[in-house]
Design an enzyme around this catalytic site. Structure first.
Site, PDB file in Angstrom:
ATOM      1  N   SER A  67       0.833  -1.206   0.000  1.00 30.29           N
ATOM      2  CA  SER A  67       0.000   0.000   0.000  1.00 30.29           C
ATOM      3  C   SER A  67       0.866   1.254   0.000  1.00 30.29           C
ATOM      4  O   SER A  67       2.001   1.254   0.485  1.00 30.29           O
ATOM      5  CB  SER A  67      -0.905   0.027   1.227  1.00 30.29           C
ATOM      6  OG  SER A  67      -1.777  -1.075   1.242  1.00 30.29           O
TER       7      SER A  67
HETATM    8  N1  SAH Z   1      -1.225  -4.656   4.106  1.00 30.08           N
HETATM    9  C1  SAH Z   1      -0.546  -4.930   2.872  1.00 30.08           C
HETATM   10  C2  SAH Z   1      -1.406  -4.549   1.685  1.00 30.08           C
HETATM   11  C3  SAH Z   1      -1.326  -5.579   0.629  1.00 30.08           C
HETATM   12  S1  SAH Z   1      -2.507  -5.435  -0.679  1.00 30.08           S
HETATM   13  C4  SAH Z   1       0.810  -4.256   2.843  1.00 30.08           C
HETATM   14  O1  SAH Z   1       1.108  -3.481   3.744  1.00 30.08           O
HETATM   15  O2  SAH Z   1       1.580  -4.524   1.938  1.00 30.08           O
HETATM   16  C5  SAH Z   1      -3.853  -6.438  -0.092  1.00 30.08           C
HETATM   17  C6  SAH Z   1      -3.521  -7.838   0.344  1.00 30.08           C
HETATM   18  O3  SAH Z   1      -4.755  -8.471   0.703  1.00 30.08           O
HETATM   19  C7  SAH Z   1      -2.885  -8.721  -0.716  1.00 30.08           C
HETATM   20  O4  SAH Z   1      -1.737  -9.311  -0.194  1.00 30.08           O
HETATM   21  C8  SAH Z   1      -3.967  -9.773  -1.005  1.00 30.08           C
HETATM   22  O5  SAH Z   1      -3.435 -11.030  -1.364  1.00 30.08           O
HETATM   23  C9  SAH Z   1      -4.677  -9.822   0.324  1.00 30.08           C
HETATM   24  N2  SAH Z   1      -6.037 -10.366   0.275  1.00 30.08           N
HETATM   25  C10 SAH Z   1      -6.975 -10.212  -0.688  1.00 30.08           C
HETATM   26  N3  SAH Z   1      -8.101 -10.861  -0.349  1.00 30.08           N
HETATM   27  C11 SAH Z   1      -7.888 -11.428   0.860  1.00 30.08           C
HETATM   28  C12 SAH Z   1      -8.677 -12.234   1.732  1.00 30.08           C
HETATM   29  N4  SAH Z   1      -9.930 -12.594   1.447  1.00 30.08           N
HETATM   30  N5  SAH Z   1      -8.122 -12.644   2.883  1.00 30.08           N
HETATM   31  C13 SAH Z   1      -6.851 -12.287   3.227  1.00 30.08           C
HETATM   32  N6  SAH Z   1      -6.054 -11.540   2.437  1.00 30.08           N
HETATM   33  C14 SAH Z   1      -6.565 -11.125   1.262  1.00 30.08           C
END
Ligand code: SAH
Length: 220
Positions: A67
């Site tokens: 993010s």
């Molecule tokens: N908090 C992360 C943001 C990553 S983007 C950071 O700081 O980098 C969002 C993330 O949510 C991705 O890794 C994606 O694989 C995950 N994601 C999407 N759907 C999900 C679900 N149903 N359960 C858990 N994780 C999920």
């Protein structure tokens, strides 16, 4: 070049990023201090590290992103986690948001759905000294065995609010307020950040905040 102390690299860039976040409206000094201390360049592919302290989301593989720093700061500031609180993050991804939360001294639980990200990030957090309990699974179900939580933060865009997340917020008791959920809600076009507070057994109060653009939360 040998990377003897990764925390000392990019120090000036980190400080510039913190100054920018302050200008953009981040005022929580604990959040700003955490961002000033965490080596964001270690949460992405080395080929991208020169861009690690730009205020941008960057790819981490599997169509996912780390993010944007402003978004991480904004969600953390909105969640306002106190040291020692039980916090659940949905979407571990790169682990950067988890590192920020860990740095604030919370008892952290984080769920990731994609195995390659889970398998990469879990050891990385440990190696860097950030304490987090990691789970591979569908975060729309929360983490029931570890509930209730003082706070839950969802780091992917939700079409609607998963009921289990509401159920896993702490109920208000003994004069203490209930748990809160910070979640971007909306479709592919963009989401509105919502802050939801549990006010009773089956009552919640929602507040709509600013517009964001997240990768979608993948349901089961
Ligand atoms: N908090 C992360 C943001 C990553 S983007 C950071 O700081 O980098 C969002 C993330 O949510 C991705 O890794 C994606 O694989 C995950 N994601 C999407 N759907 C999900 C679900 N149903 N359960 C858990 N994780 C999920």
């Amino acid at each position: 070049m040998a990377d003897l102390d990764p925390h000392r690299r990019f120090r000036r860039q980190r400080q510039n990023l913190v100054d920018l976040l302050r200008e953009k409206g981040i005022f929580d000094e604990r959040v700003l201090a955490a961002i000033n201390q965490i080596p964001r360049h270690l949460f992405m592919d080395q080929a991208l590290e020169r861009r690690a302290y730009e205020d941008e989301a960057l790819p981490i593989g599997l169509s996912q992103t780390i993010s944007q720093p402003f978004t991480v700061a904004y969600q953390t500031q909105t969640l306002a986690p106190a040291s020692g609180e039980r916090i659940l993050e949905i979407g571990t991804g790169s682990g950067y948001q988890a590192a920020v939360l860990s740095r604030l001294g919370v008892s952290l639980f984080t769920v990731e759905r994609l195995r390659p990200l889970y398998e990469r990030t879990r050891p990385l957090l440990k190696e860097l000294g950030y304490r987090a309990n990691c789970l591979l699974g569908d975060g729309t179900k929360g983490w029931e065995s570890m509930a209730p939580f003082d706070g839950i933060v969802v780091t992917a865009g939700a079409i609607d609010i998963p009921r289990p997340l509401l159920d896993q917020l702490k109920e208000p008791a003994d004069g203490l307020p209930g748990g809160r959920l910070v979640i971007p809600v909306g479709g592919l076009g963009g989401q509105t950040m919502q802050r939801i507070v549990r006010t009773g057994n089956n009552t919640f109060e929602a507040e709509e905040l600013e517009a964001f653009s997240f990768v979608p939360l993948i349901p089961d």
